[in-house]
Write a protein that holds these residues in place. Structure first.
Motif, mmCIF file in Angstrom:
data_model
loop_
_atom_site.group_PDB
_atom_site.id
_atom_site.type_symbol
_atom_site.label_atom_id
_atom_site.label_comp_id
_atom_site.label_asym_id
_atom_site.label_seq_id
_atom_site.Cartn_x
_atom_site.Cartn_y
_atom_site.Cartn_z
ATOM 1 N N GLY A 223 0.804 -1.234 0.000
ATOM 2 C CA GLY A 223 0.000 0.000 0.000
ATOM 3 C C GLY A 223 0.830 1.274 0.000
ATOM 4 N N PHE A 224 2.131 1.191 -0.370
ATOM 5 C CA PHE A 224 2.948 2.410 -0.438
ATOM 6 C C PHE A 224 2.575 3.231 -1.679
ATOM 7 N N CYS A 225 1.940 2.588 -2.653
ATOM 8 C CA CYS A 225 1.416 3.295 -3.830
ATOM 9 C C CYS A 225 0.240 2.476 -4.360
ATOM 10 N N ALA A 226 -0.458 3.036 -5.337
ATOM 11 C CA ALA A 226 -1.613 2.324 -5.913
ATOM 12 C C ALA A 226 -1.131 1.172 -6.789
ATOM 13 N N LYS A 227 -1.999 0.210 -7.032
ATOM 14 C CA LYS A 227 -1.681 -0.927 -7.908
ATOM 15 C C LYS A 227 -1.245 -0.415 -9.280
ATOM 16 N N GLY A 228 -0.111 -0.917 -9.744
ATOM 17 C CA GLY A 228 0.374 -0.515 -11.070
ATOM 18 C C GLY A 228 1.304 0.682 -11.046
ATOM 19 N N ASP A 229 1.420 1.351 -9.862
ATOM 20 C CA ASP A 229 2.226 2.575 -9.780
ATOM 21 C C ASP A 229 3.642 2.348 -9.242
ATOM 22 N N GLY A 230 4.050 1.082 -9.067
ATOM 23 C CA GLY A 230 5.381 0.799 -8.504
ATOM 24 C C GLY A 230 6.501 1.444 -9.311
ATOM 25 N N GLY A 231 6.389 1.394 -10.630
ATOM 26 C CA GLY A 231 7.412 2.005 -11.492
ATOM 27 C C GLY A 231 7.512 3.500 -11.245
ATOM 28 N N ARG A 232 6.346 4.138 -11.118
ATOM 29 C CA ARG A 232 6.339 5.588 -10.890
ATOM 30 C C ARG A 232 6.912 5.917 -9.506
ATOM 31 N N LEU A 233 6.687 5.021 -8.512
ATOM 32 C CA LEU A 233 7.201 5.297 -7.156
ATOM 33 C C LEU A 233 8.736 5.267 -7.153
ATOM 34 N N ILE A 234 9.336 4.273 -7.794
ATOM 35 C CA ILE A 234 10.814 4.238 -7.778
ATOM 36 C C ILE A 234 11.359 5.425 -8.578
ATOM 37 N N GLU A 235 10.686 5.775 -9.666
ATOM 38 C CA GLU A 235 11.121 6.913 -10.494
ATOM 39 C C GLU A 235 11.080 8.231 -9.697
ATOM 40 N N SER A 236 10.115 8.339 -8.774
ATOM 41 C CA SER A 236 9.950 9.588 -8.016
ATOM 42 C C SER A 236 11.064 9.823 -7.001
ATOM 43 N N GLY A 237 11.819 8.763 -6.660
ATOM 44 C CA GLY A 237 12.908 8.906 -5.679
ATOM 45 C C GLY A 237 12.427 8.841 -4.240
ATOM 46 N N GLU A 238 11.124 8.640 -4.021
ATOM 47 C CA GLU A 238 10.589 8.679 -2.647
ATOM 48 C C GLU A 238 11.018 7.483 -1.795
ATOM 49 N N THR A 239 11.539 6.418 -2.427
ATOM 50 C CA THR A 239 11.966 5.257 -1.619
ATOM 51 C C THR A 239 13.477 5.279 -1.347
ATOM 52 N N LYS A 240 14.141 6.383 -1.754
ATOM 53 C CA LYS A 240 15.563 6.545 -1.416
ATOM 54 C C LYS A 240 15.700 6.934 0.060
ATOM 55 N N LEU A 241 16.943 6.965 0.557
ATOM 56 C CA LEU A 241 17.182 7.313 1.972
ATOM 57 C C LEU A 241 16.564 8.655 2.353
ATOM 58 N N THR A 242 16.559 9.600 1.406
ATOM 59 C CA THR A 242 16.054 10.945 1.712
ATOM 60 C C THR A 242 14.587 11.133 1.328
ATOM 61 N N GLY A 243 13.934 10.072 0.835
ATOM 62 C CA GLY A 243 12.546 10.198 0.378
ATOM 63 C C GLY A 243 11.553 10.092 1.525
ATOM 64 N N SER A 244 10.270 10.102 1.178
ATOM 65 C CA SER A 244 9.229 10.074 2.221
ATOM 66 C C SER A 244 9.023 8.656 2.778
ATOM 67 N N ILE A 245 9.396 7.617 2.027
ATOM 68 C CA ILE A 245 9.270 6.244 2.520
ATOM 69 C C ILE A 245 10.531 5.449 2.103
ATOM 70 N N PRO A 246 11.628 5.641 2.838
ATOM 71 C CA PRO A 246 12.869 4.941 2.468
ATOM 72 C C PRO A 246 12.695 3.418 2.574
ATOM 73 N N VAL A 247 13.072 2.707 1.503
ATOM 74 C CA VAL A 247 12.898 1.248 1.470
ATOM 75 C C VAL A 247 14.262 0.575 1.282
ATOM 76 N N ASN A 248 14.492 -0.438 2.090
ATOM 77 C CA ASN A 248 15.731 -1.230 2.048
ATOM 78 C C ASN A 248 16.966 -0.370 2.277
ATOM 79 N N THR A 249 16.954 0.311 3.414
ATOM 80 C CA THR A 249 18.085 1.165 3.794
ATOM 81 C C THR A 249 19.346 0.343 4.036
ATOM 82 N N SER A 250 19.183 -0.937 4.353
ATOM 83 C CA SER A 250 20.340 -1.822 4.603
ATOM 84 C C SER A 250 21.068 -2.190 3.317
ATOM 85 N N GLY A 251 20.419 -1.965 2.166
ATOM 86 C CA GLY A 251 20.916 -2.491 0.886
ATOM 87 C C GLY A 251 20.020 -3.611 0.395
ATOM 88 N N GLY A 252 19.174 -4.111 1.304
ATOM 89 C CA GLY A 252 18.216 -5.153 0.907
ATOM 90 C C GLY A 252 18.918 -6.454 0.546
#
Ligand SMILES: CC(C)(COP(=O)(O)OP(=O)(O)OC[C@H]1O[C@@H](n2cnc3c(N)ncnc32)[C@H](O)[C@@H]1OP(=O)(O)O)[C@@H](O)C(=O)NCCC(=O)NCCS
Length: 391
Positions: free
Chosen positions: A303-332
């Motif tokens: 639920g971090f984005c709507a269905k089908g919007d995953g590509g747009r979420l990574i493109e937006s940079g919001e899942t980076k360390l400085t974004g609104s929802i940082p994902v896999n800060t460990s390196g995953g």
């Protein structure tokens, strides 16, 4: 208003991840246990710890079974009850849930949960075959399906349905390698570019080398206690607010929809409800990026984005360390590594560091709510946990 805590994490430990030549699973687990004990001087392990749960998927690769009592012995914890859980790559996410259940039910005040895997001593072809055991035998394994191939099908379906592009997957690899370059325990600690990811060798089209997680050795653990006892052991415990787990068909071919993992949707909704939060409240998340497409699908399933919007979420940079929802800060799993049995609790270790401000160069700003998402196979198991700081 968040829910009542189920348990508290008062310490955590992680071995280095990578090719740990010369070390057996028990010795690797001992490294993680030692860090957890050293971090928690107020805890007397032999007196306070009442049970052990350890996730371990491929135990027969070392010709050594009975992992529970073995690792308890090597931590000096016998004769406490010590059990192994096996749910493919979600083995220690499930061990964590078992530990939480033991504490929340009152069966044990304080427990240690962890995970371990030793897999780099085998040729890649053997490891691939062991991993494939968690797919369907009759219709998948015997037709040559391996995990890269199964996730390649998921990627193709997502691309077809939602216009996701190979560049989106490469961006996930670039982000996770950048985070992993800041993690001294990560298997690969180097940055890569989108071009490097896009031109790396094909593994199972459209997935390339940099779309795949690493085959690693490693171990992880956390110490859990009842929320009322937490401050006895730590000034800044992390509370577990929600726990969800679900299962799905063992065969991918039986699913109605290849573009999401239903077990992840169900597990996350259960965990959110228990925690009294919504996806938008999550400040930092470790999700199961066994392949880059799995992280993209997780954005949507959690639920971090709507269905089908995953590509747009990574493109937006919001899942980076400085974004609104940082994902896999460990390196995953992509860059920190994926010693399969250790992965679920290694995610909890990272969220523990983040919520207690101990993540050094990869620390995100003032997170309060964390989430872990651990998948077994192609989503036949999914486990989600929600955590909160003691603030
Ligand atoms: C992708 C994969 C097949 C590559 O294995 P391989 O061809 O045997 O690669 P090697 O181990 O020989 O490594 C060759 C080089 O590639 C690098 N490498 C290996 N896997 C890598 C990966 N996934 N990402 C980036 N680099 C990788 C190695 O570090 C090595 O680099 P070096 O030459 O600089 O030392 C393997 O990593 C894999 O199967 N990954 C997925 C694991 C999996 O399915 N897990 C369960 C998920 S559900």
């Amino acid at each position: 208003m968040t829910g009542k805590p189920l348990a508290a994490i008062v310490s955590a430990g992680l071995s280095r991840f990578g090719k740990l030549d010369g070390l057996s699973a028990r010795e690797i687990f001992q490294q993680a246990g030692k860090e957890a004990f050293d971090r928690c001087p107020n805890l007397d392990p032999r007196k306070d710890i009442k049970a052990l749960f350890v996730g371990h998927m491929m135990e027969s690769t070392e010709h050594q079974g009975h992992t529970g009592p073995m690792v308890a012995d090597w931590l000096g914890l016998n004769p406490i009850p010590a059990s192994r859980t096996e749910n493919a790559c979600a083995s220690s996410g499930v061990a964590l849930r078992c530990g939480i259940q033991a504490v929340a039910s009152g069966l044990a005040d304080t427990v240690i949960v962890g995970g371990v895997e030793k897999q780099t001593h085998l040729p890649t072809s053997d490891t691939t075959e062991y991993l494939a055991l968690s797919a369907d035998n009759f219709f998948e394994q015997w037709h040559g399906f391996t995990f890269p191939a199964l996730f390649a099908l998921i990627a193709r379906a997502h691309m077809h349905e939602y216009g996701t592009r190979e560049e989106h997957l490469a961006m996930i690899a670039v982000k996770n390698h950048s985070n992993g370059s800041k993690n001294p325990k990560a298997h690969i600690q180097k940055e890569i570019t989108v071009e490097q990811a896009m031109t790396s060798r094909i593994v199972a089209s459209p997935l390339k080398l940099f779309d795949c997680s690493l085959i690693s050795d490693g171990a992880s653990c956390v110490i859990l206690t009842r929320p009322e006892l937490a401050k006895k052991f730590a000034d800044n415990p992390v509370y577990v607010l929600g726990s969800g787990q679900a299962s799905d068909t063992i065969g991918l071919y039986e699913r109605e929809d290849l573009t999401s993992l239903k077990a992840s949707i169900l597990a996350s909704r259960e965990a959110y409800k228990m925690a009294g939060i919504e996806p938008k409240d999550v400040d930092v998340a470790e999700v199961h990026d066994c392949f880059t497409i799995a992280e993209l699908v997780a954005y949507e399933d959690l639920g971090f984005c709507a269905k089908g919007d995953g590509g747009r979420l990574i493109e937006s940079g919001e899942t980076k360390l400085t974004g609104s929802i940082p994902v896999n800060t460990s390196g995953g799993l992509k860059s920190k590594g994926h010693p399969v049995g250790a992965t679920g609790v290694a995610q909890a270790y990272e969220v523990y560091l983040q919520l207690t401000g101990q993540a050094d160069h990869r620390q995100v700003k003032d997170p309060e709510i964390g989430l872990t998402h651990n998948v077994g196979g192609h989503g036949s198991t999914s486990v989600v946990h929600v955590y909160k700081t003691s603030k």
